[in-house]
Design a protein around this motif. Structure first.
Motif, PDB file in Angstrom:
ATOM      1  N   UNK A  74       4.040  12.605   6.166  1.00  0.00           N
ATOM      2  CA  UNK A  74       4.781  12.483   7.432  1.00  0.00           C
ATOM      3  C   UNK A  74       3.832  12.553   8.629  1.00  0.00           C
ATOM      4  N   UNK A  75       2.956  13.543   8.622  1.00  0.00           N
ATOM      5  CA  UNK A  75       2.082  13.724   9.801  1.00  0.00           C
ATOM      6  C   UNK A  75       1.103  12.561   9.947  1.00  0.00           C
ATOM      7  N   UNK A  76       0.481  12.174   8.849  1.00  0.00           N
ATOM      8  CA  UNK A  76      -0.527  11.105   8.934  1.00  0.00           C
ATOM      9  C   UNK A  76       0.167   9.767   9.192  1.00  0.00           C
ATOM     10  N   UNK A  91       1.788   1.288  13.025  1.00  0.00           N
ATOM     11  CA  UNK A  91       2.642   0.480  12.135  1.00  0.00           C
ATOM     12  C   UNK A  91       3.524   1.351  11.269  1.00  0.00           C
ATOM     13  N   UNK A  92       4.172   0.697  10.305  1.00  0.00           N
ATOM     14  CA  UNK A  92       5.206   1.373   9.520  1.00  0.00           C
ATOM     15  C   UNK A  92       4.648   1.923   8.210  1.00  0.00           C
ATOM     16  N   UNK A  93       5.045   3.138   7.895  1.00  0.00           N
ATOM     17  CA  UNK A  93       4.740   3.692   6.568  1.00  0.00           C
ATOM     18  C   UNK A  93       6.045   3.896   5.832  1.00  0.00           C
ATOM     19  N   UNK A  94       5.961   3.758   4.520  1.00  0.00           N
ATOM     20  CA  UNK A  94       7.159   3.931   3.690  1.00  0.00           C
ATOM     21  C   UNK A  94       6.814   4.992   2.656  1.00  0.00           C
ATOM     22  N   UNK A  95       7.590   6.070   2.647  1.00  0.00           N
ATOM     23  CA  UNK A  95       7.268   7.185   1.745  1.00  0.00           C
ATOM     24  C   UNK A  95       8.357   7.297   0.686  1.00  0.00           C
ATOM     25  N   UNK A  96       7.954   7.158  -0.555  1.00  0.00           N
ATOM     26  CA  UNK A  96       8.890   7.275  -1.677  1.00  0.00           C
ATOM     27  C   UNK A  96       8.683   8.625  -2.351  1.00  0.00           C
ATOM     28  N   UNK A  97       9.777   9.257  -2.728  1.00  0.00           N
ATOM     29  CA  UNK A  97       9.679  10.529  -3.443  1.00  0.00           C
ATOM     30  C   UNK A  97       9.307  11.695  -2.545  1.00  0.00           C
ATOM     31  N   UNK A 151      11.033   6.097   6.178  1.00  0.00           N
ATOM     32  CA  UNK A 151      10.198   5.176   6.952  1.00  0.00           C
ATOM     33  C   UNK A 151       9.748   5.857   8.224  1.00  0.00           C
ATOM     34  N   UNK A 152       8.466   5.697   8.506  1.00  0.00           N
ATOM     35  CA  UNK A 152       7.859   6.335   9.671  1.00  0.00           C
ATOM     36  C   UNK A 152       7.247   5.230  10.515  1.00  0.00           C
ATOM     37  N   UNK A 153       7.618   5.169  11.792  1.00  0.00           N
ATOM     38  CA  UNK A 153       6.988   4.194  12.686  1.00  0.00           C
ATOM     39  C   UNK A 153       5.918   4.951  13.479  1.00  0.00           C
ATOM     40  N   UNK A 154       4.670   4.671  13.163  1.00  0.00           N
ATOM     41  CA  UNK A 154       3.556   5.460  13.685  1.00  0.00           C
ATOM     42  C   UNK A 154       3.378   5.318  15.185  1.00  0.00           C
ATOM     43  N   UNK A 155       2.877   6.381  15.823  1.00  0.00           N
ATOM     44  CA  UNK A 155       2.594   6.394  17.267  1.00  0.00           C
ATOM     45  C   UNK A 155       1.112   6.181  17.524  1.00  0.00           C
ATOM     46  N   UNK A 156       0.319   6.241  16.484  1.00  0.00           N
ATOM     47  CA  UNK A 156      -1.131   6.119  16.656  1.00  0.00           C
ATOM     48  C   UNK A 156      -1.740   7.462  17.049  1.00  0.00           C
ATOM     49  N   UNK A 157      -3.034   7.604  16.802  1.00  0.00           N
ATOM     50  CA  UNK A 157      -3.738   8.851  17.125  1.00  0.00           C
ATOM     51  C   UNK A 157      -3.688   9.071  18.634  1.00  0.00           C
TER      52      UNK A 157
END
Ligand code: S3P
Length: 438
Positions: free
Chosen positions: A23-25, A31-37, A67-73
């Motif tokens: 979640x944090x990273x 862009x979009x990350x998709x986390x399963x499990x 799904x996480x829509x990243x904000x960037x560092x």
């Protein structure tokens, strides 16, 4: 309640450490990350809520994927309210690292257990990087992080073996120009390093005379990824030990993370004579995974060296339960960190085993358990003390005891292992709730 053999296949929930990091990273990526499990336990849900309060968009799909829509560092914004991290030391400490290198002010609190835990170990290096941390006496929560947009990369030797401290410094280092270096005299779980690399960070590790030297190049562009979270080996431990202690058991726990920095319990159980094996080894999002096969049988006490503690730090309560049923004596060394977990686990385990009729000796940083070579008496009520692992460990003892063991409050189990009772019941365990219903 005392029961006979367990059998069947059951997937325990996702890894807690990896879920927090995904979640944090993911939020710090572009862009979009998709986390399963993802582990949908309270600890991780608190991290998701905190990341949303910092401006991230995070949603759970009907398919169960997050799904996480990243904000960037550097892209987080100041929260409007206090961040309540619940029971989670990992959530709180890692987030302190993320916040430290953002130009914002955030206040963080948690439940009575988390508010009693030491935060100086994280606040120290983060202050060196330029953040200001104002905390309650003894550097406890609630605390305020006044982050900086001009973080300084540091070289930091972690005094206590702690993946949380290492990770907090690395996460802060993401938004510091130049190289942030962490030196670990004793290597700890490397989920942050593996995931940072997986998202595209430039991170080197080198074994030296000083220990493991980890160097992160700041301000990388992380890119959203697909992550499949392995089943948590620390949660699998409860079902695995229950199966080992009940002769005739035959259990398969699929998809378990087998990162070598988390494997100390399984190594120790094998030394005790456990019939335990890993099948179908594979890799998911940079992490090694396998199916864990366990057959019930008898165990023999062993001496567990201090050097193994970082790779099984969360597993001593359940190891102590296995040791209580083993033939002979088990001695565990190097346990000082157990005193600053969700509860003082060394004291809680010693007290609980004694109440169940097991002879134990509690040292300053060691525990000796004289196994009864079969079913311990049991028959006690154990205070979970807001500690999920104490609650689950003594429920497992109750399965293998002569008389039922009662936990005064099972609710902390949901922090790391939602569905614990249902999963154990499906394998044949007898665990009933306060209402008398399974
Ligand atoms: C964790 C690190 C360990 C462990 C905790 C999870 C992590 O804590 O006990 O449950 O995810 O980094 P320490 O870093 O305090 O040893």
């Amino acid at each position: 309640m005392p029961c006979e053999a367990l059998s069947g296949t059951a997937r325990v929930p996702g890894d807690k450490s990896i879920s927090h990091r995904a979640l944090m990273i993911g939020v710090l990526a572009v862009g979009e990350s998709e986390i399963h499990g993802l582990l949908e336990g309270e600890d991780v849900l608190r991290t998701a809520a905190a990341m949303r309060a910092l401006g991230a968009e995070i949603a759970r799909g009907d398919d169960g994927a997050w799904r996480v829509w990243g904000r960037g560092i550097g892209g987080l914004s100041a929260p409007e309210d206090v961040l309540d991290m619940g029971n989670s030391g990992t959530g709180a400490r890692l987030l302190m690292g993320v916040l430290a290198s953002h130009p914002l002010t955030a206040v963080m609190t948690g439940d009575a257990s988390l508010r009693s835990r030491p935060m100086a170990r994280v606040a120290g290096p983060l202050a060196e990087m330029g953040a200001r941390i104002d905390a309650r006496e003894g550097c406890r929560l609630p605390l305020t992080v006044v982050g900086t947009g001009d973080a300084v990369p540091i070289r930091y030797r972690v005094p206590e073996p702690s993946a949380q401290v290492k990770s907090a410094v690395l996460l802060a280092g993401l938004n510091a120009p130049g190289k942030t270096t962490v030196i670990e005299p004793q290597a700890t779980r490397d989920h942050s390093e593996l995931m940072l690399r997986y998202f595209g960070a430039d991170l080197d590790t080198e074994e030296t005379d000083e220990g493991l030297v980890i160097t992160l190049t700041g301000q990388p562009e992380l890119t959203g990824r697909r992550v499949r979270v392995p089943a948590d080996p620390s949660s699998a431990a409860f079902a695995a030990v229950a199966a080992l202690l009940l002769p005739g058991s035959d259990v398969c726990l699929p998809d378990v993370g087998i990162n070598p920095h988390r494997g100390g319990l399984y190594e120790t159980l094998r030394e005790m004579g456990a019939d335990l094996s890993f099948a179908q080894r594979r890799e998911e999002a940079g992490e090694p995974v396998a199916d864990l096969l366990v057959t019930g049988g008898s165990l023999t006490g062993v001496e567990v060296p201090a050097a193994r503690a970082p790779s099984m730090i969360d597993e001593y309560p359940i190891l102590a339960v296995a040791a209580a049923c083993a033939h002979g004596t088990t001695v565990m060394h190097g346990l000082s960190e157990l005193r600053v977990k969700e509860s003082d686990r060394l004291a809680a385990v010693a007290r609980g085993l004694a109440a169940c009729g097991v002879t134990v000796e509690e040292g300053a940083d060691s525990l000796t358990v004289h196994g009864v070579g079969g079913r311990p008496r049991g028959g006690a009520t154990i205070a979970s003390g807001l500690d999920h692992r104490i609650a689950m460990s003594f429920l497992v003892l109750g399965l293998a005891a002569e008389q039922p063991v009662t936990i005064d409050d099972g609710s902390p189990i949901d922090t790391s292992f939602p569905g614990f009772v249902d999963l154990m019941t499906a394998l044949g365990a007898k665990i009933v709730s306060g209402t008398g219903k399974p």
